[in-house]
Design a protein around this motif. Structure first.
Motif, PDB file in Angstrom:
ATOM      1  N   VAL A 151      46.181  21.891  53.425  1.00  0.00           N
ATOM      2  CA  VAL A 151      44.814  21.821  52.914  1.00  0.00           C
ATOM      3  C   VAL A 151      44.686  22.870  51.821  1.00  0.00           C
ATOM      4  O   VAL A 151      45.076  24.029  52.012  1.00  0.00           O
ATOM      5  CB  VAL A 151      43.777  22.079  54.017  1.00  0.00           C
ATOM      6  N   TYR A 152      44.187  22.455  50.682  1.00  0.00           N
ATOM      7  CA  TYR A 152      43.996  23.366  49.556  1.00  0.00           C
ATOM      8  C   TYR A 152      42.519  23.724  49.480  1.00  0.00           C
ATOM      9  O   TYR A 152      41.658  22.867  49.269  1.00  0.00           O
ATOM     10  CB  TYR A 152      44.528  22.740  48.264  1.00  0.00           C
ATOM     11  N   LEU A 153      42.263  25.002  49.699  1.00  0.00           N
ATOM     12  CA  LEU A 153      40.899  25.507  49.775  1.00  0.00           C
ATOM     13  C   LEU A 153      40.539  26.242  48.495  1.00  0.00           C
ATOM     14  O   LEU A 153      41.309  27.057  47.997  1.00  0.00           O
ATOM     15  CB  LEU A 153      40.762  26.491  50.947  1.00  0.00           C
ATOM     16  N   CYS A 154      39.374  25.946  48.012  1.00  0.00           N
ATOM     17  CA  CYS A 154      38.837  26.670  46.872  1.00  0.00           C
ATOM     18  C   CYS A 154      37.698  27.555  47.377  1.00  0.00           C
ATOM     19  O   CYS A 154      36.925  27.164  48.253  1.00  0.00           O
ATOM     20  CB  CYS A 154      38.329  25.711  45.811  1.00  0.00           C
ATOM     21  N   ALA A 155      37.595  28.756  46.841  1.00  0.00           N
ATOM     22  CA  ALA A 155      36.517  29.669  47.207  1.00  0.00           C
ATOM     23  C   ALA A 155      36.007  30.357  45.953  1.00  0.00           C
ATOM     24  O   ALA A 155      36.714  30.445  44.940  1.00  0.00           O
ATOM     25  CB  ALA A 155      37.004  30.703  48.214  1.00  0.00           C
ATOM     26  N   SER A 156      34.795  30.836  46.024  1.00  0.00           N
ATOM     27  CA  SER A 156      34.245  31.595  44.895  1.00  0.00           C
ATOM     28  C   SER A 156      33.447  32.779  45.423  1.00  0.00           C
ATOM     29  O   SER A 156      32.994  32.790  46.573  1.00  0.00           O
ATOM     30  CB  SER A 156      33.387  30.717  43.988  1.00  0.00           C
ATOM     31  N   SER A 157      33.312  33.766  44.582  1.00  0.00           N
ATOM     32  CA  SER A 157      32.498  34.928  44.920  1.00  0.00           C
ATOM     33  C   SER A 157      31.888  35.481  43.641  1.00  0.00           C
ATOM     34  O   SER A 157      32.379  35.240  42.532  1.00  0.00           O
ATOM     35  CB  SER A 157      33.324  36.004  45.623  1.00  0.00           C
ATOM     36  N   GLY A 158      30.812  36.224  43.814  1.00  0.00           N
ATOM     37  CA  GLY A 158      30.145  36.797  42.664  1.00  0.00           C
ATOM     38  C   GLY A 158      29.466  38.098  43.023  1.00  0.00           C
ATOM     39  O   GLY A 158      29.374  38.465  44.194  1.00  0.00           O
ATOM     40  N   ARG A 159      28.990  38.782  42.021  1.00  0.00           N
ATOM     41  CA  ARG A 159      28.358  40.087  42.239  1.00  0.00           C
ATOM     42  C   ARG A 159      27.166  39.948  43.180  1.00  0.00           C
ATOM     43  O   ARG A 159      26.957  40.778  44.061  1.00  0.00           O
ATOM     44  CB  ARG A 159      27.915  40.663  40.904  1.00  0.00           C
ATOM     45  N   GLU A 160      26.417  38.871  43.030  1.00  0.00           N
ATOM     46  CA  GLU A 160      25.223  38.684  43.853  1.00  0.00           C
ATOM     47  C   GLU A 160      25.567  38.371  45.302  1.00  0.00           C
ATOM     48  O   GLU A 160      24.719  38.496  46.179  1.00  0.00           O
ATOM     49  CB  GLU A 160      24.326  37.591  43.275  1.00  0.00           C
ATOM     50  N   SER A 161      26.798  37.968  45.578  1.00  0.00           N
ATOM     51  CA  SER A 161      27.201  37.671  46.954  1.00  0.00           C
ATOM     52  C   SER A 161      27.856  38.886  47.605  1.00  0.00           C
ATOM     53  O   SER A 161      28.356  38.792  48.729  1.00  0.00           O
ATOM     54  CB  SER A 161      28.151  36.469  46.989  1.00  0.00           C
ATOM     55  N   GLY A 162      27.874  40.002  46.889  1.00  0.00           N
ATOM     56  CA  GLY A 162      28.448  41.219  47.456  1.00  0.00           C
ATOM     57  C   GLY A 162      29.932  41.111  47.726  1.00  0.00           C
ATOM     58  O   GLY A 162      30.469  41.808  48.592  1.00  0.00           O
ATOM     59  N   GLY A 163      30.581  40.222  47.005  1.00  0.00           N
ATOM     60  CA  GLY A 163      32.018  40.047  47.189  1.00  0.00           C
ATOM     61  C   GLY A 163      32.372  39.048  48.271  1.00  0.00           C
ATOM     62  O   GLY A 163      33.547  38.741  48.454  1.00  0.00           O
ATOM     63  N   GLU A 164      31.379  38.519  48.995  1.00  0.00           N
ATOM     64  CA  GLU A 164      31.680  37.545  50.042  1.00  0.00           C
ATOM     65  C   GLU A 164      32.221  36.270  49.420  1.00  0.00           C
ATOM     66  O   GLU A 164      31.692  35.775  48.420  1.00  0.00           O
ATOM     67  CB  GLU A 164      30.426  37.215  50.847  1.00  0.00           C
ATOM     68  N   LEU A 165      33.264  35.729  50.003  1.00  0.00           N
ATOM     69  CA  LEU A 165      33.859  34.478  49.552  1.00  0.00           C
ATOM     70  C   LEU A 165      33.170  33.289  50.218  1.00  0.00           C
ATOM     71  O   LEU A 165      32.945  33.295  51.433  1.00  0.00           O
ATOM     72  CB  LEU A 165      35.354  34.426  49.883  1.00  0.00           C
ATOM     73  N   PHE A 166      32.850  32.287  49.421  1.00  0.00           N
ATOM     74  CA  PHE A 166      32.290  31.035  49.923  1.00  0.00           C
ATOM     75  C   PHE A 166      33.330  29.942  49.689  1.00  0.00           C
ATOM     76  O   PHE A 166      33.822  29.784  48.571  1.00  0.00           O
ATOM     77  CB  PHE A 166      30.978  30.697  49.202  1.00  0.00           C
ATOM     78  N   PHE A 167      33.636  29.206  50.757  1.00  0.00           N
ATOM     79  CA  PHE A 167      34.712  28.225  50.702  1.00  0.00           C
ATOM     80  C   PHE A 167      34.185  26.802  50.591  1.00  0.00           C
ATOM     81  O   PHE A 167      33.154  26.460  51.181  1.00  0.00           O
ATOM     82  CB  PHE A 167      35.580  28.327  51.961  1.00  0.00           C
TER      83      PHE A 167
END
Lengths: 114, 114
Positions: free
Chosen positions: A89-105
């Motif tokens: 399974v190939y998972l993509c995740a993103s994070s941003g300054r507003e998410s405090g570095g938390e990764l969303f998958f």
């Protein structure tokens, strides 16, 4: 708020064929990650982008895998030619300054290589 | 380099019983610690995280984890599980000086039986 979108959800190919996966991160997230999750194992980072630049691709098998994020938004991961051991399974995740570095998958793209 | 070891690949437990999912990590630098949950056919979701401060962190659905620096552990506990807690649980570590690049353990399958 829309989450991380990935497509296709499922793909079955024969070995030596090529395949491409697409990811659209959460709007405004500068950092995008591709992980590979083989059955029975934890996700392993393949590549990390910051905007459209590569931060870490040390575990990307560059002889067959490639990834791009040309405009710093969505990204494509390609495998050419595929091997049996690429089934995962190939998972993509993103994070941003507003998410405090938390990764969303995203929900992932399941690849089966026959 | 950092690494994560989840000591149990599968944990079967009866509904309403307590459960502990064990996680040990190795790192020469300070780290952040995470637990992610993956329900069947869904993406990874953050369950809880330790960044700093109180070593006991809690999730909204009754799970808690305690950061133990001397034992380099971050075990996940719940005093009474439900059928709906059946899922794959992943412990992950991240260098506290770097946003991104989560390193995951192998995962623990929690099977809650009626």
């Amino acid at each position: 708020e829309a989450g991380v979108a990935q497509s296709p959800r499922y793909k079955i190919i024969e070995k030596r064929q090529s395949v491409a996966f697409w990811c659209n991160p959460i709007s405004g997230h500068a950092t995008l990650y591709w992980y590979q999750q083989i059955l029975g194992q934890g996700p392993k980072l393949l590549i990390q982008f910051q905007n459209n630049g590569v931060v870490d691709d040390s575990q990307l098998p560059k002889d067959r895998f490639s990834a791009e994020r040309l405009k710093g938004v969505d990204s494509t991961l390609k495998i050419q030619p595929a091997k049996l051991e690429d089934s995962a399974v190939y998972l993509c995740a993103s994070s941003g300054r507003e998410s405090g570095g938390e990764l969303f998958f995203g929900e992932g793209s399941r690849l089966t290589v026959l | 380099a950092q690494s994560v070891t989840q000591l149990d690949s599968q944990v079967p437990v009866f509904e309403e019983a307590p459960v502990e999912l064990r996680c040990n990590y190795s790192s020469s630098v300070s780290v952040y610690l995470f637990w992610y949950v993956q329900y069947p056919n869904q993406g990874l979701q953050l369950l809880l995280k330790y960044l700093s401060g109180s070593t006991l962190v809690e999730s909204i659905n009754g799970f808690e984890a305690e950061f133990n620096k001397s034992q380099t552990s971050f075990h996940l506990r719940k005093p009474s599980v439900h059928i709906s807690d059946t899922a794959e649980y992943f412990c992950a570590v991240q260098r506290s000086s770097n946003t991104g690049k989560l390193i995951f353990g192998q995962g623990t399958t929690l099977q809650v039986k009626p």
